[in-house]
Design a protein around this motif. Sequence first.
Motif, PDB file in Angstrom:
ATOM      1  N   ARG A 184       4.836   0.351  -8.822  1.00  0.00           N
ATOM      2  CA  ARG A 184       4.929  -1.056  -8.426  1.00  0.00           C
ATOM      3  C   ARG A 184       3.977  -1.430  -7.296  1.00  0.00           C
ATOM      4  NH1 ARG A 184      10.018   0.715  -8.811  1.00  0.00           N
ATOM      5  NH2 ARG A 184      10.208   0.874  -6.553  1.00  0.00           N
ATOM      6  N   ALA A 185       3.454  -0.463  -6.569  1.00  0.00           N
ATOM      7  CA  ALA A 185       2.618  -0.762  -5.407  1.00  0.00           C
ATOM      8  C   ALA A 185       1.372  -1.551  -5.810  1.00  0.00           C
ATOM      9  CB  ALA A 185       2.219   0.529  -4.708  1.00  0.00           C
ATOM     10  N   LYS A 186       0.951  -2.454  -4.936  1.00  0.00           N
ATOM     11  CA  LYS A 186      -0.266  -3.219  -5.209  1.00  0.00           C
ATOM     12  C   LYS A 186      -1.501  -2.335  -5.100  1.00  0.00           C
ATOM     13  CE  LYS A 186       1.639  -7.682  -3.769  1.00  0.00           C
ATOM     14  NZ  LYS A 186       1.552  -8.812  -2.796  1.00  0.00           N
ATOM     15  N   TRP A 187      -1.469  -1.401  -4.139  1.00  0.00           N
ATOM     16  CA  TRP A 187      -2.570  -0.467  -3.963  1.00  0.00           C
ATOM     17  C   TRP A 187      -1.998   0.948  -3.848  1.00  0.00           C
ATOM     18  CZ3 TRP A 187      -7.194  -2.529  -4.756  1.00  0.00           C
ATOM     19  CH2 TRP A 187      -7.395  -3.888  -4.471  1.00  0.00           C
ATOM     20  N   VAL A 188      -2.520   1.868  -4.645  1.00  0.00           N
ATOM     21  CA  VAL A 188      -2.121   3.272  -4.604  1.00  0.00           C
ATOM     22  C   VAL A 188      -3.310   4.045  -4.058  1.00  0.00           C
ATOM     23  CG1 VAL A 188      -1.390   5.270  -5.961  1.00  0.00           C
ATOM     24  CG2 VAL A 188      -0.540   2.981  -6.544  1.00  0.00           C
ATOM     25  N   THR A 189      -3.134   4.701  -2.912  1.00  0.00           N
ATOM     26  CA  THR A 189      -4.283   5.222  -2.176  1.00  0.00           C
ATOM     27  C   THR A 189      -4.041   6.635  -1.661  1.00  0.00           C
ATOM     28  OG1 THR A 189      -3.597   4.439   0.028  1.00  0.00           O
ATOM     29  CG2 THR A 189      -4.689   2.846  -1.414  1.00  0.00           C
ATOM     30  N   SER A 190      -5.141   7.301  -1.332  1.00  0.00           N
ATOM     31  CA  SER A 190      -5.053   8.657  -0.784  1.00  0.00           C
ATOM     32  C   SER A 190      -6.351   8.986  -0.063  1.00  0.00           C
ATOM     33  CB  SER A 190      -4.817   9.681  -1.892  1.00  0.00           C
ATOM     34  OG  SER A 190      -5.957   9.755  -2.739  1.00  0.00           O
TER      35      SER A 190
ATOM     36  N   ILE B 187       0.852  -1.191   0.000  1.00  0.00           N
ATOM     37  CA  ILE B 187       0.000   0.000   0.000  1.00  0.00           C
ATOM     38  C   ILE B 187       0.883   1.234   0.000  1.00  0.00           C
ATOM     39  CG2 ILE B 187      -1.736   1.348   1.244  1.00  0.00           C
ATOM     40  CD1 ILE B 187      -2.711  -1.208   2.553  1.00  0.00           C
ATOM     41  N   LEU B 188       0.627   2.130  -0.923  1.00  0.00           N
ATOM     42  CA  LEU B 188       1.218   3.470  -0.913  1.00  0.00           C
ATOM     43  C   LEU B 188       0.085   4.425  -0.583  1.00  0.00           C
ATOM     44  CD1 LEU B 188       3.549   5.484  -1.533  1.00  0.00           C
ATOM     45  CD2 LEU B 188       2.725   5.505  -3.903  1.00  0.00           C
TER      46      LEU B 188
ATOM     47  N   THR C 236     -11.735  -0.301   4.494  1.00  0.00           N
ATOM     48  CA  THR C 236     -11.930  -0.984   3.209  1.00  0.00           C
ATOM     49  C   THR C 236     -10.721  -1.833   2.861  1.00  0.00           C
ATOM     50  OG1 THR C 236     -13.410   0.737   2.346  1.00  0.00           O
ATOM     51  CG2 THR C 236     -12.258  -0.631   0.725  1.00  0.00           C
ATOM     52  N   LEU C 237      -9.529  -1.272   3.045  1.00  0.00           N
ATOM     53  CA  LEU C 237      -8.307  -2.007   2.719  1.00  0.00           C
ATOM     54  C   LEU C 237      -8.072  -3.161   3.685  1.00  0.00           C
ATOM     55  CD1 LEU C 237      -6.255   1.043   1.599  1.00  0.00           C
ATOM     56  CD2 LEU C 237      -6.340  -1.106   0.327  1.00  0.00           C
ATOM     57  N   VAL C 238      -8.437  -3.002   4.954  1.00  0.00           N
ATOM     58  CA  VAL C 238      -8.337  -4.115   5.897  1.00  0.00           C
ATOM     59  C   VAL C 238      -9.178  -5.282   5.400  1.00  0.00           C
ATOM     60  CG1 VAL C 238      -8.943  -4.891   8.223  1.00  0.00           C
ATOM     61  CG2 VAL C 238      -7.754  -2.717   7.918  1.00  0.00           C
ATOM     62  N   GLY C 239     -10.384  -4.992   4.936  1.00  0.00           N
ATOM     63  CA  GLY C 239     -11.242  -6.052   4.410  1.00  0.00           C
ATOM     64  C   GLY C 239     -10.684  -6.698   3.157  1.00  0.00           C
TER      65      GLY C 239
ATOM     66  N   ARG D  25      -9.617  -0.269 -10.243  1.00  0.00           N
ATOM     67  CA  ARG D  25      -8.482  -1.179 -10.333  1.00  0.00           C
ATOM     68  C   ARG D  25      -7.672  -1.125  -9.032  1.00  0.00           C
ATOM     69  NH1 ARG D  25      -7.075   1.406 -15.992  1.00  0.00           N
ATOM     70  NH2 ARG D  25      -8.484   2.963 -15.067  1.00  0.00           N
ATOM     71  N   ASN D  26      -6.394  -0.755  -9.073  1.00  0.00           N
ATOM     72  CA  ASN D  26      -5.631  -0.756  -7.819  1.00  0.00           C
ATOM     73  C   ASN D  26      -5.480   0.646  -7.233  1.00  0.00           C
ATOM     74  OD1 ASN D  26      -3.709   0.335  -9.592  1.00  0.00           O
ATOM     75  ND2 ASN D  26      -2.016  -0.575  -8.448  1.00  0.00           N
TER      76      ASN D  26
END
Length: 278
Positions: free
Chosen positions: A143-149, A114-115, A211-214, A194-195
């Motif tokens: 490269r991150a699996k999840w890009v988040t903000s 996660i980023l 959400t990401l924990v789930g 997507r990611n």
Amino acid sequence: MTPNPRRHFLRAAAAAMAASPWLAQAAVPPTATHTASDGMQNLPADWTGTEQIGMLLYPGMTSLDFVGPQHMFSSLMGAKVHHIAKTMAPVTSDSNLSLVPTTTLKRAPRDLDILFVPGGGDGTLAAMQDAALLAFLADRGARAKWVTSVCTGSLILGAAGLLKGYRATSHWATRAVLKDAGAIETEGRVVRDRNRITGAGVSAGLDLGLTLVGLLRDQSYAETVQLLAEYAPEPPYHAGSPQTASPAVRAMTEAMFPEFNRKARAALIGRTEGRRRS
């Protein structure tokens, strides 16, 4: 890594709940006899992971944008949460709360599960023009699996070129600026494309984190984290969205953003033109 009491509490709570229907079905045959000790042994194997989570810190960010998701991410058993900044000096938020980095841009793991980028005000505008910070995000985000903000953190992702062609959200008063990053402006408290997972303003970070924990564990795990946090908001007022706020409150709040939006657009357009020239 410093032991995380909440993770230990999560393990203990899950063990104590071993006789509950959902954990019994997930972990052991329904005919088994449960005790607290064998509940620990029979937790689902995929409840413990090895995720590397990188959370960006920068001066002037909004502290709750960071702290809400951090609470959720740090509840992931087995995961390592990195607080990443340009230096190891404490980073002061826009509410004067200082947060301590655990690593730097140069030392942070190369590959992240996660980023995450928080938002803010003037600090966000500065981050959108910080070449070193944007280069870090572009590299790790590729490269991150999840890009988040959360909140205006999505504008920083946009400045790093990470939202082009993706549906994304931001604080409701800045969401339209995402179009200047090539993103598809989308209303929603948590928007997934997507990611890419982006959250709306400030408090939406709790929803994004949960959400990401789930996604990284399962619904039962996420619900345990939610219950441990007693996350069941009942705000004393109903002005938490532009749809429910009074016209006067909405107008007063909107009046705070034109200059921020103008500067954010200028930063995004400048970055886009710079990438075209290069």
